[in-house]
Design an enzyme around this catalytic site. Structure first.
Site, PDB file in Angstrom:
ATOM      1  N   GLY A 141      -7.540   0.088  11.117  1.00 51.66           N
ATOM      2  CA  GLY A 141      -8.869  -0.418  10.813  1.00 51.66           C
ATOM      3  C   GLY A 141      -8.876  -1.925  10.963  1.00 51.66           C
TER       4      GLY A 141
ATOM      5  CD  GLU B 257      -2.600  -6.966   5.076  1.00 54.81           C
ATOM      6  OE1 GLU B 257      -3.249  -6.215   5.826  1.00 54.81           O
ATOM      7  OE2 GLU B 257      -1.599  -6.595   4.449  1.00 54.81           O
ATOM      8  CG  ASN B 258      -3.194 -10.975  11.052  1.00 55.75           C
ATOM      9  OD1 ASN B 258      -2.130 -10.403  10.927  1.00 55.75           O
ATOM     10  ND2 ASN B 258      -4.143 -10.562  11.868  1.00 55.75           N
TER      11      ASN B 258
ATOM     12  CD  GLU C  99      -2.076  -1.744   2.890  1.00 56.11           C
ATOM     13  OE1 GLU C  99      -3.299  -1.797   2.671  1.00 56.11           O
ATOM     14  OE2 GLU C  99      -1.500  -2.548   3.642  1.00 56.11           O
TER      15      GLU C  99
ATOM     16  CG  HIS D 172      -4.434  -6.975   1.952  1.00 53.07           C
ATOM     17  ND1 HIS D 172      -3.465  -6.486   1.115  1.00 53.07           N
ATOM     18  CD2 HIS D 172      -4.796  -5.932   2.746  1.00 53.07           C
ATOM     19  CE1 HIS D 172      -3.257  -5.203   1.394  1.00 53.07           C
ATOM     20  NE2 HIS D 172      -4.062  -4.840   2.376  1.00 53.07           N
TER      21      HIS D 172
ATOM     22  CG  HIS E 187      -8.341  -2.900   2.443  1.00 51.41           C
ATOM     23  ND1 HIS E 187      -7.875  -1.755   1.855  1.00 51.41           N
ATOM     24  CD2 HIS E 187      -7.271  -3.440   3.080  1.00 51.41           C
ATOM     25  CE1 HIS E 187      -6.584  -1.615   2.117  1.00 51.41           C
ATOM     26  NE2 HIS E 187      -6.191  -2.640   2.859  1.00 51.41           N
ATOM     27  CD  GLU E 188      -7.706  -5.483   6.181  1.00 53.57           C
ATOM     28  OE1 GLU E 188      -6.647  -6.093   5.961  1.00 53.57           O
ATOM     29  OE2 GLU E 188      -7.766  -4.237   6.285  1.00 53.57           O
TER      30      GLU E 188
HETATM   31 ZN   LIG Z   1      -4.352  -3.178   3.632  1.00 57.67          ZN
END
Ligand SMILES: [Zn+2]
Length: 849
Positions: free
Chosen positions: A266, A269-270, A323, A304, A300-301
């Site tokens: 999907g 998260e850089n 996660e 992170h 979500h990202e």
């Molecule tokens: Zn994740």
């Protein structure tokens, strides 16, 4: 490949020995279309002068190698994707000059040429261990460092990394150099480079801790589909919520979100440079579930950035926490801060069913898996990691209380910022904030496998009230742990044709049986719902009266989350051979039209299709499939013009269509002779309809090619490849098989499209030879194709439509005899477990007719 499978022990040894001060990574993307130049300079210290260690670099051609000014011979020290480093000093400098291949599998530095306009796009994807495909690394999350990226690329490209993009310096010859400033300290797996002819749009978030520059990027051919205002709005809502909830300002200097092609997951998260699959920029009409899911991915990202990027796990043992936390946080934020304020219902309707399925497969594992090496990480990165973990975190929040949870979390971020931590660090912060002992909680929930089933047990007196009431808890033999659950129990009555919650009691359940005194003397409701509010992770069972109420009209239940629990219970019971497939299909046909939850209305028809195709009695399957097809056609007719339901039912109908009449309807919708008010047949829907025809043998090569001429994009190519693979001819299957498991030049997303479309119901004879072919390739596919392609192929090419006792026997023998990689065997095992369930479900469907 030996050497690539780094073990936890090796990583711990290396972490004790080394401290990394900085990486300078010089990449030149102008040298070739197949490789790029990569020069890495790592400045690092060593606690034991004279000791030796190794750096990681996968698949490279090393031109030059020096350690502390000493030239090393690559032929001597570079083997099995490791560079051996001996005679280390207190302070060291390693320089590696190499050429590395571009990736076509989405792992490492992926290069893509857009068929729409021939423009070039590249991006990196590093999690779990793939930064070492782009530069020399110490590839483990706890050797954090600052990074200086220096990138040479064609002038005019957009070049993005973790630090803010600098002004490029022209080098002549149409090239330019981007010298990025130093990053914050971070792990290799969240570094990133995205470079190409991307289109960019900029905005700013202004919050209580100051401003965050925002960038949104996509391919030039998708510009018209990037709904930037909407994306910026959600991004700002997320930042406002998280900066407040986490009590810590956003830790990086800017936040770019880059929508990239042929993306495996999907999103990723850089730090400060999140990549997302560009299918999230819709070119055709999508339903509300699409937008709700996209919002959850964006949040979500973003979560992170704190949990994962600012504070990072020491080793992949805590990948689940990384996660699961991001999952929990994104749903929590969606509910609190965005328009998707019933997101937990969507979670129950979609993600939780994923968790339950995964947790009941033979490959299930504790949430906190023992990831002793990278291969174990690959095997254990699944629905347990994401969805079960998030469900269990939700239970943890209920167990300690939301406020205590957030207080503990803030202390944790403050204490471990820019460092690494372990789950025990979070747990002790939560123990301190909540005053609850959590060690034993963690043991029973995180270190054991499997799901419990909660069943109501009661007696009713003459006046219709409960004279006793208990919640029974069971577990399967293989995973016998019973757990402590905080649950709601909802009592619903029929009031003027609606099912209305009369009361809800919240109780702790423990052990085999928990007496619920609060319900003694209370009148039995029409529907009694365990786990009302969905606080815990468990399967629930309905008593006879409640089940009758549900079958008589689940849609009369006003609360969307309660409905989701009921849908889930019914689907569970079908999968467990406790409810007939025929009854489940009837339940869906009778109630789905008025389901208001976006995920409910879009996912549940898929469960019904599975019931009709896989769990039904073979003797009457044709009737049930016809009933499903015609039922969906009716739903489509009756759906409100232009509604999401109409779109969902059209898609369901296209995949259910198999009778002449239904296929004629698909033709009619495609050529415009059948018009359904409010339904516009756009690009993606055309492909959906055409795929339905292809599956039934009513779209040949030329017809598919003609559609591709109308839509000559990468999506079009992927959809065309899928349609070809679905056709019921031996040639089509042979060609698709080549693409799926033999050829090496097929990009990841195209391979995936073909794999997903290969196994079709109603093609038994054609598919029969692929049982042996599948088992044959399963022996070596993991080694030959690598994680990404192998896992996709092995999961979806398992011949599920051929479910039979005979298939099961054949696969069981193979599983006993084969020496295939455990990661590969896992998928075969899972396929066999599905078949076993289908057979039990088929017997149930037959037995009670
Ligand atoms: Zn994740």
């Amino acid at each position: 490949m030996p050497g690539t499978n780094l073990t936890r022990d090796e990583a711990q040894t290396r972490a004790r020995l080394l401290g990394v001060d900085s990486y300078t990574v010089e990449l030149d993307l102008t040298t070739s279309e197949t490789t790029f130049d990569s020069t890495t300079t790592i400045a690092f210290t060593c606690t034991q002068p004279g000791a030796e260690t190794f750096a990681d670099l996968v698949g490279a051609t090393i031109h030059e190698l020096t350690l502390n000014g000493r030239r090393l011979d690559p032929a001597e020290v570079y083997a099995d994707n490791r560079i051996r480093l001996t005679d280390l000093q207190d302070v060291n400098e390693l320089v590696v000059r190499a050429a590395c291949p571009y990736s076509r599998t989405g792992e490492g530095l992926h290069r893509f040429v857009d068929p729409a306009d021939d423009r070039v796009y590249t991006y990196t994807q590093f999690e779990v261990p793939d930064a070492r495909r782009v530069y020399a690394t110490f590839e483990q999350p706890d050797l954090k460092s600052v990074f200086h990226f220096h990138v040479t690329a064609p002038e005019g490209w957009a070049v993005v990394s973790n630090a803010p993009t600098p002004e490029p310096r022209p080098l002549g010859d149409g090239k330019a150099l981007w010298e990025f400033p130093a990053t914050e300290r971070m792990s290799t797996y969240i570094t990133a480079l995205i470079a190409g002819e991307y289109h960019a749009e900029f905005a700013t978030y202004r919050g209580k801790h100051g401003e965050i520059p925002l960038g949104h990027y996509c391919r030039q051919s998708l510009v018209e589909h990037m709904d930037t205002d909407e994306l910026v709005k959600m991004t700002c809502q997320g930042f406002e919520f998280f900066e407040d909830a986490f009590g810590y300002p956003y830790p990086f200097h800017k936040y770019d979100q880059l929508y990239v092609p042929e993306y495996n997951m999907g999103a990723m998260e850089n730090a400060g440079a999140v990549t997302l699959r560009d299918e999230y920029l819709p070119r055709s009409r999508q339903d509300a579930a699409f937008y709700e899911f996209r919002c959850s991915v964006i949040l979500h990202e973003m979560a992170h950035m704190w949990f994962g990027d600012l504070v990072t796990m020491k080793w992949w043992d805590d990948l689940w926490l990384n996660e699961s936390f991001a999952e929990w946080a994104c749903y929590h934020a969606a509910v609190e801060a965005t328009e998707f304020d019933e997101s937990w219902t969507g979670f129950t309707n979609a993600r939780k069913n994923w968790a339950l399925r995964q947790d009941q497969l033979p490959s299930t594992h504790p949430i906190a898996a023992d990831n002793y090496d990278l291969q174990a990480v690959e095997v254990n990165f699944d629905g347990i990691t994401y969805a079960k973990g998030a469900s269990v975190l939700k239970q943890l929040v209920a167990w300690v209380g939301l406020d205590n949870f957030l207080v503990g979390l803030r202390a944790y971020f403050g204490k471990h910022a820019f460092g690494n931590s372990e789950f025990s660090d979070l747990l002790s912060a939560l123990e301190k904030s909540s005053g609850r002992e959590l060690d034993s909680w963690a043991k029973e929930w995180l270190q054991t496998s499997g799901v419990n089933t909660l069943t109501p047990q009661f007696e009713i007196g003459e006046d219709g009230s409960y004279t006793s009431f208990s919640v029974l808890q069971t577990a399967v033999v293989e995973h016998p742990t019973l757990r402590r659950h905080r649950i709601g129990i909802g009592l619903y009555d029929d009031v003027n044709g609606r099912l209305v919650r009369r009361t809800n009691v919240e109780v702790d359940v423990e052990g085999e049986s928990t007496a619920i005194e609060e319900l003694v003397g209370v009148r039995q409701p029409d529907l009694l719902l365990l786990n009302d509010g969905d606080l815990t992770y468990a399967k629930i069972r309905l008593d006879e009266r409640s089940l009758a109420t549900l079958v008589g009209g689940l849609s009369r239940l006003d609360d969307s989350l309660a409905r989701a629990l009921c849908w889930g219970a019914a689907w569970d019971m079908t999968r467990d051979a406790e409810m007939r497939a025929t009854d489940f299909v009837a339940l869906v046909l009778g109630n789905i039209a008025v389901e208001t939850d976006a995920f409910g209305s879009s996912r549940i028809p898929g469960y019904a299709a599975q019931a009709a195709n896989n769990f039904s009695d073979p003797a009457t399957r044709a009737e049930l499939r016809a009933a499903w097809e015609q039922g969906v056609r009716r739903l489509l007719d009756e759906a409100e013009p232009g509604s999401d339901h109409q779109l969902t039912f059209t898609r369901s109908f296209a995949s259910a269509a198999h009778t002449g009449e239904a296929l004629d309807d698909l033709e009619g919708l495609l050529d415009g002779s059948l018009v359904i008010e409010g339904l516009s047949i756009d690009t993606d829907l055309r492909w959906t309809l055409l795929s339905g025809l292809a599956r039934a043998g009513r779209a040949d090569d030329e017809r598919i090619a003609e559609e591709l001429r109308r839509d000559n994009t990468i999506s079009g190519q992927e959809r065309a490849a899928a349609a070809r693979a679905a056709r019921p001819t031996a040639e089509a299957k042979a060609e698709a098989w080549e693409i799926a498991v033999v050829r090496d030049d097929v990009p990841n997303e195209t391979q995936r499209s073909v794999v997903l479309s290969f196994m079709q119901h109603g093609q038994d004879e054609l598919l029969a030879p692929y049982v042996e072919k599948y088992l044959e390739v399963a022996e070596t596919l993991w080694e030959r194709k690598g994680t990404q392609r192998a896992s996709t192929a092995l999961e979806f090419l398992f011949p599920r439509p051929l479910a039979s006792r005979e298939l099961l026997d054949r696969v069981s023998t193979w599983l006993q005899d084969s020496a295939a990689n455990p990661a590969a065997k896992r998928y075969v095992h899972e396929g066999a477990a599905d078949v076993e369930r289908y057979l039990a479900g088929q017997a149930k469907d037959a037995g009670e007719r």
